[in-house]
Design an enzyme around this catalytic site. Sequence first.
Site, PDB file in Angstrom:
ATOM      1  CB  SER A  98     -86.782 -40.934  10.221  1.00  0.00           C
ATOM      2  OG  SER A  98     -87.003 -42.324  10.148  1.00  0.00           O
ATOM      3  CG  ASP A 238     -85.686 -45.965  12.104  1.00  0.00           C
ATOM      4  OD1 ASP A 238     -86.122 -46.176  13.257  1.00  0.00           O
ATOM      5  OD2 ASP A 238     -86.278 -45.250  11.281  1.00  0.00           O
ATOM      6  CG  ASP A 240     -87.869 -42.197  13.929  1.00  0.00           C
ATOM      7  OD1 ASP A 240     -87.367 -43.116  13.254  1.00  0.00           O
ATOM      8  OD2 ASP A 240     -88.976 -41.697  13.650  1.00  0.00           O
ATOM      9  CG  ASP A 242     -90.403 -44.764  12.664  1.00  0.00           C
ATOM     10  OD1 ASP A 242     -89.255 -45.078  12.274  1.00  0.00           O
ATOM     11  OD2 ASP A 242     -91.107 -43.923  12.071  1.00  0.00           O
TER      12      ASP A 242
END
Length: 450
Positions: A98, A238, A240, A242
């Site tokens: 992430s 961000d 990734d 999401d």
Amino acid sequence: MSIFKAYDIRGVYDKELFDRDFYRIARAYARFCGFGGGSKVVVARDCRKSSDALFEAFSQGLVDEGVNVVDIGLASTPMSYFANASLGADGSAMITASHNTKEWNGCKLCRAAAVPISGATGLKDIERIVGEIDFHEPPSGRGLIEKADVSKAYSAHVREFAHLARPLTVAMDFANGMGIAESAAFADSDLTYDSLFGEYDGDFPNHDANPLHVETLAELQALVRANPGKYAFGVAFDGDADRAGFIDEKGDVIPMDFVTALVARDLLAANPGAACLYDLRSSKVCEETILAAGGKPVMSRVGHSFIKAQMRENDAIFAGELSGHYYFKANSTAESSSMATFALANIVSAADLPLSELVAPLRRYAQSGEINTRTTTPPAEVLERIRSRFAGKARVFELDGVSVDAWETEGYWANVRMSNTEPLVRLNLEGKDKSIMETKRDEYLALIRA
């Protein structure tokens, strides 16, 4: 510290987390979910330097359990959720850390229909199974690995959410991460963009891919401010993709709970009476806006797995989290940063006012922001101190940590909760005015730090 966290698996690569771990985790995941021969699991990965090796290890573990792997390649986390649901898979794994820095990696595991597996719903069991498996025993089956490209289908799916009343131009900061994969969704739409850091680079050389940290927005703000009148707003993804952070046409940061309020109000115009969720750290403005728009406001716990479960329980059309996760029923109750971008563009394109003026009426209360305190006192004792102090004097409830609602009597609410990974106690507090907020903030911090 275990690499098994509250919501995912995460650690520093080659120090805490190794390729062999992912092989074992994949086999344990397959056994926990009861995957048999012919089961199908989507596996995706971000652009980190270690992600290819971890993909190979994880896929081999699934294959050795007789599971068929659908390799969708380099993808954002929202794309992995979409692939899970649209391909009718039995589960999915997204290899990513992430927003963490380049040294980290990990994975997010789901069942069918993109239902997440968290510490409360299976990660602890998978950790236990890893410790029980004899990895010297022969593989129980032989699955296959096939490749699939879902990018066009995902982009078309996201574009169905776009209903711009007029063309807009926005500024986007991809942070060299998986927001780049989301960008195809904006092609052939009325939303055009100028980009920053639009090349994949798992070293994230320009800044951390974490829009929660305001300092990472500096270049995006500079771009917007250098071109007055050009951009309707700016968006930062961000690592990734999401999560998304937004700035207005002046380059000022928009609090993420205000985005929740704006999007919920807009969606409720076409879905009167529907439920919309907001996490318990969000401004009172969220509840008030949803009610005023004829919706059903539902407070949720922090954490994507809890929010998605609550969305399903309440048949909610939308949820927003203070961390910048925006969840849509239209996306299997999962996050989509590009849907959130289109949602905001829909609102701005239909308005006579710029985004800053749409946000201004929401800035009516005083918020403390999240204040973290590192404590040597066991956090559970701190929570009991708060609980005991305010029991009988206000509405006290324990959806996540200890919340105190004294809005009608004293003009404030507060939430005190523990970190899932560190010896930290987190305080969020809001008052009807700055004086109330500061007085109550100091009172709570004195209790927490006593």
